[in-house]
Design a protein around this motif. Sequence first.
Motif, PDB file in Angstrom:
ATOM      1  N   GLY A 170     -34.049  62.667  26.308  1.00 45.26           N
ATOM      2  CA  GLY A 170     -33.138  61.561  26.042  1.00 45.26           C
ATOM      3  C   GLY A 170     -31.701  61.939  26.312  1.00 45.26           C
ATOM      4  N   TYR A 171     -30.889  60.916  26.557  1.00 46.32           N
ATOM      5  CA  TYR A 171     -29.462  61.129  26.788  1.00 46.32           C
ATOM      6  C   TYR A 171     -28.673  60.014  26.111  1.00 46.32           C
ATOM      7  N   GLN A 172     -27.581  60.395  25.456  1.00 46.16           N
ATOM      8  CA  GLN A 172     -26.681  59.429  24.835  1.00 46.16           C
ATOM      9  C   GLN A 172     -25.260  59.659  25.329  1.00 46.16           C
ATOM     10  N   ASP A 173     -24.603  58.574  25.689  1.00 51.21           N
ATOM     11  CA  ASP A 173     -23.183  58.598  26.054  1.00 51.21           C
ATOM     12  C   ASP A 173     -22.464  57.644  25.111  1.00 51.21           C
ATOM     13  N   LYS A 174     -21.449  58.152  24.423  1.00 44.91           N
ATOM     14  CA  LYS A 174     -20.788  57.335  23.408  1.00 44.91           C
ATOM     15  C   LYS A 174     -19.292  57.631  23.404  1.00 44.91           C
ATOM     16  N   ALA A 175     -18.490  56.581  23.435  1.00 41.24           N
ATOM     17  CA  ALA A 175     -17.032  56.705  23.352  1.00 41.24           C
ATOM     18  C   ALA A 175     -16.533  55.719  22.299  1.00 41.24           C
ATOM     19  N   PHE A 176     -15.562  56.133  21.492  1.00 39.69           N
ATOM     20  CA  PHE A 176     -15.121  55.253  20.408  1.00 39.69           C
ATOM     21  C   PHE A 176     -13.724  55.611  19.936  1.00 39.69           C
ATOM     22  N   GLY A 177     -13.037  54.578  19.477  1.00 37.74           N
ATOM     23  CA  GLY A 177     -11.773  54.788  18.793  1.00 37.74           C
ATOM     24  C   GLY A 177     -12.043  55.356  17.413  1.00 37.74           C
ATOM     25  N   ALA A 178     -11.389  56.460  17.091  1.00 32.52           N
ATOM     26  CA  ALA A 178     -11.654  57.181  15.849  1.00 32.52           C
ATOM     27  C   ALA A 178     -10.469  57.038  14.903  1.00 32.52           C
ATOM     28  N   GLN A 179     -10.237  55.829  14.449  1.00 34.47           N
ATOM     29  CA  GLN A 179      -9.053  55.528  13.646  1.00 34.47           C
ATOM     30  C   GLN A 179      -9.026  56.348  12.363  1.00 34.47           C
ATOM     31  N   SER A 180      -8.096  57.291  12.272  1.00 39.14           N
ATOM     32  CA  SER A 180      -7.880  58.121  11.073  1.00 39.14           C
ATOM     33  C   SER A 180      -9.106  58.942  10.695  1.00 39.14           C
ATOM     34  N   PHE A 181     -10.002  59.233  11.664  1.00 37.97           N
ATOM     35  CA  PHE A 181     -11.254  59.905  11.322  1.00 37.97           C
ATOM     36  C   PHE A 181     -11.021  61.225  10.589  1.00 37.97           C
ATOM     37  N   TYR A 182     -10.110  62.046  11.079  1.00 37.41           N
ATOM     38  CA  TYR A 182      -9.948  63.386  10.511  1.00 37.41           C
ATOM     39  C   TYR A 182      -8.587  63.613   9.874  1.00 37.41           C
ATOM     40  N   THR A 183      -7.631  62.748  10.155  1.00 32.93           N
ATOM     41  CA  THR A 183      -6.356  62.789   9.457  1.00 32.93           C
ATOM     42  C   THR A 183      -5.648  61.451   9.640  1.00 32.93           C
ATOM     43  N   PRO A 184      -5.133  60.864   8.557  1.00 35.06           N
ATOM     44  CA  PRO A 184      -4.390  59.609   8.693  1.00 35.06           C
ATOM     45  C   PRO A 184      -2.977  59.822   9.245  1.00 35.06           C
ATOM     46  N   ARG A 185      -2.560  61.089   9.373  1.00 30.64           N
ATOM     47  CA  ARG A 185      -1.220  61.368   9.884  1.00 30.64           C
ATOM     48  C   ARG A 185      -1.086  60.902  11.335  1.00 30.64           C
ATOM     49  N   PHE A 186      -2.145  61.073  12.113  1.00 32.59           N
ATOM     50  CA  PHE A 186      -2.174  60.612  13.506  1.00 32.59           C
ATOM     51  C   PHE A 186      -3.383  59.679  13.653  1.00 32.59           C
ATOM     52  N   PRO A 187      -3.253  58.413  13.298  1.00 37.41           N
ATOM     53  CA  PRO A 187      -4.410  57.522  13.179  1.00 37.41           C
ATOM     54  C   PRO A 187      -5.108  57.183  14.495  1.00 37.41           C
ATOM     55  N   GLU A 188      -4.381  57.107  15.615  1.00 44.02           N
ATOM     56  CA  GLU A 188      -4.994  56.636  16.861  1.00 44.02           C
ATOM     57  C   GLU A 188      -5.716  57.771  17.577  1.00 44.02           C
ATOM     58  N   GLN A 189      -6.807  58.213  16.975  1.00 49.42           N
ATOM     59  CA  GLN A 189      -7.635  59.266  17.545  1.00 49.42           C
ATOM     60  C   GLN A 189      -8.721  58.646  18.426  1.00 49.42           C
ATOM     61  N   PHE A 190      -9.318  59.480  19.250  1.00 55.57           N
ATOM     62  CA  PHE A 190     -10.348  59.014  20.184  1.00 55.57           C
ATOM     63  C   PHE A 190     -11.374  60.130  20.378  1.00 55.57           C
ATOM     64  N   GLU A 191     -12.640  59.735  20.558  1.00 51.69           N
ATOM     65  CA  GLU A 191     -13.686  60.733  20.765  1.00 51.69           C
ATOM     66  C   GLU A 191     -14.711  60.215  21.759  1.00 51.69           C
ATOM     67  N   LYS A 192     -15.201  61.119  22.585  1.00 51.79           N
ATOM     68  CA  LYS A 192     -16.253  60.809  23.556  1.00 51.79           C
ATOM     69  C   LYS A 192     -17.273  61.932  23.493  1.00 51.79           C
ATOM     70  N   ILE A 193     -18.542  61.569  23.326  1.00 54.30           N
ATOM     71  CA  ILE A 193     -19.596  62.575  23.218  1.00 54.30           C
ATOM     72  C   ILE A 193     -20.708  62.272  24.224  1.00 54.30           C
ATOM     73  N   GLY A 194     -21.418  63.317  24.581  1.00 53.08           N
ATOM     74  CA  GLY A 194     -22.606  63.185  25.414  1.00 53.08           C
ATOM     75  C   GLY A 194     -23.678  64.107  24.868  1.00 53.08           C
ATOM     76  N   THR A 195     -24.881  63.584  24.672  1.00 50.45           N
ATOM     77  CA  THR A 195     -25.973  64.371  24.102  1.00 50.45           C
ATOM     78  C   THR A 195     -27.194  64.296  25.010  1.00 50.45           C
ATOM     79  N   PHE A 196     -27.699  65.461  25.420  1.00 52.20           N
ATOM     80  CA  PHE A 196     -28.950  65.532  26.172  1.00 52.20           C
ATOM     81  C   PHE A 196     -29.931  66.384  25.385  1.00 52.20           C
ATOM     82  N   PHE A 197     -31.179  65.912  25.314  1.00 58.11           N
ATOM     83  CA  PHE A 197     -32.207  66.628  24.562  1.00 58.11           C
ATOM     84  C   PHE A 197     -33.540  66.508  25.276  1.00 58.11           C
TER      85      PHE A 197
END
Length: 676
Positions: free
Chosen positions: A269-296
């Motif tokens: 399987g393969y997953q491709d995912k991109a998302f806005g990560a609003q305040s995910f890890y710190t509210p000091r810089f709220p406009e965070q972003f993350e993109k992941i890819g998973t192959f198994f």
Amino acid sequence: MKRRSNYHRAHSVCFRQWGNKSYSVFASLKAWVKISVISVSYSLLVMPVCAVAQVDTIPTTSRDIDIDEVVITSPLAASTYSELMRAVAVISRDEIAQMPVSNLNDLLRSISSVDLRQRGGNGVQADIAIRGGTFDQVLILLNGVNITDPQTGHHNLNIPIDLESIERVELLQGPGARIYGPGSFSGAINIITNPRGKEFTKISASVGEYGLVSASASANLVSKRSNLFIATSSAKSNGYIQNTDFNLHNLFSHASVDFWSGIIDFQAGYQDKAFGAQSFYTPRFPEQFEKIGTFFSSVTFSKRFDGITIAATGYHRQHTDRFELFRRQIPEWYKGHNYHRTLASGGKVQLTSINTAGRTRIGAEVRNESIMSNVLGEPLKVPVSIKGVEDTTYTRGAERNQFNAFADHTFYLKKVIVSGGALLTYSTSYRFNWNYGVDISYIAGDKTNIYASVSNTLRFPTFTDLYYNGPTNRGNVALKPEKANNFEIGTRVMSKKVSGNVTLFHRRAHDVIDWVKELEGDIWTTMNHTSINTTGIESAVIIRNFNNIPFIKEISLGYNYVFSSKDSETLQSYYALDYLKHKFSASINHAVFWKIGASWTALWHDRAGTYTHFSNGEDTPYSPFLLINLKVYADFSRFKTVVDISNLGNITYYDLGNIPQPQRWVSFGLKYTMGN
């Protein structure tokens, strides 16, 4: 594959001979069992009696045990006798179809013993914990193969499947290191996808608020000696608040072929995912972003002969992660940071022998875990280019190897079942460690059993625990494995109308890995400093067959209580004491009229711990909340329509501090099925 016995053919809950699938982690082994449908968050009850269905007379317990290994072919949970002397929750495909959930995260959240904390809605990202543990202490398996991420538990639920692909979910509540290896510290979740023996094609689509659009298609092709399941799905949304948009795609295939020499089982399987990560890890810089890819991918060969089953599995998982603290207008000092690629590969061989003396299981596993990053690990001698990214390289990395050897034996007596075993682990980073476990079950009656368990468990640090350094965090390469001794006692009752269980557990953990600090303003540092004693109770009941109220199909209730105390002197804890103290769950599934039905769930959360409120810098306790979800569905056999309403009360709530969760979210879906 052997021929079914005449006794098995004569009953509506039938068993077929064991399909030699190592992925059926919780497969019933060599015993006659009485079993009934269990709903969400309820444990299985197994008694060593003859298997019956819709029969009033129950045979008495006997030393004569049917030693044909079986897989249950009805939509029921499968579990080993060892786990059935423990708390095991199972959700079947039919139950999933009727629940007010639209993704795997929502499904897991509905289980009363699970603490699932989302950062983004609709399955974007979530952390999962069991029995007051942390998100790094739960082992995740896909068709029995370990897919846990060695970088961080934040990535454990990046799984390349959608809800329509799931056949059932099996949840072991409590430690399982001797069965699954290090990592199953507080529990294990096994997601099963294979609908072997059913040929179909399914198409579904849905639209909803906040620009939600999703679609999926799957097909299962069956021949005399082979089975091929393939599925694809996509979903996107504009987001429920600023910078919470997402776009994800899944592709998954699962196949098995029955040769004269054995059975080969393959999944990828393969997953491709991109998302806005609003305040995910710190509210000091709220406009965070993350993109992941998973192959198994994994392949298993298994063969059975003369009461012995041999299974060999090889697997590989690759996960890539690009995290941006600034989605737009990236400062020069930050460019090129937070690129990661983790690899986890391994092989496992297991031999199971079952005879009149009981069941014996022995085996060995090797596993390699590595990471390349420009944040985590030791400096690389030669930087490695990042595929598709210019002017940025992996500058750090780490690698470790692990070898496990395990053995256990189960005795089947008249009214008592005893199972015990041990796991020896050698790690290139942590040398020798070992785990043990003893389970015992007493059959108190045709509908009741009492069980108890004693075990120890451990978890190795993640690469994030070891190496992450940031403005407010500092990793610790000298970390040791965290360990715990566990005690559990419980009882189950099962009848056609009422089933339930109560479990009392106690965990004494030491060298617990946690992010801690002494004073306000200090750096959070990972340490083995904390000792935590956790005590809790899990209870659940399901009521069905309402003869006087025929429109009600089923009602279920669950309550969990957890209390943890720590011995860490004056240190503040970031994760280990931020746990779900009270959780009450209730659900009802009922008919409305004609072919229309509805299901409701209500979840009450009361969390221990506090978070630092970004606006005023004060420690803020989590507020309890009641979350209500509703699904209204019309079932016209091959054609189904669904209306999902999550957070019906439109409340504002927080799973994690400073990250508001979605308010009311309505979606409408259509499903069409061809075939069985």
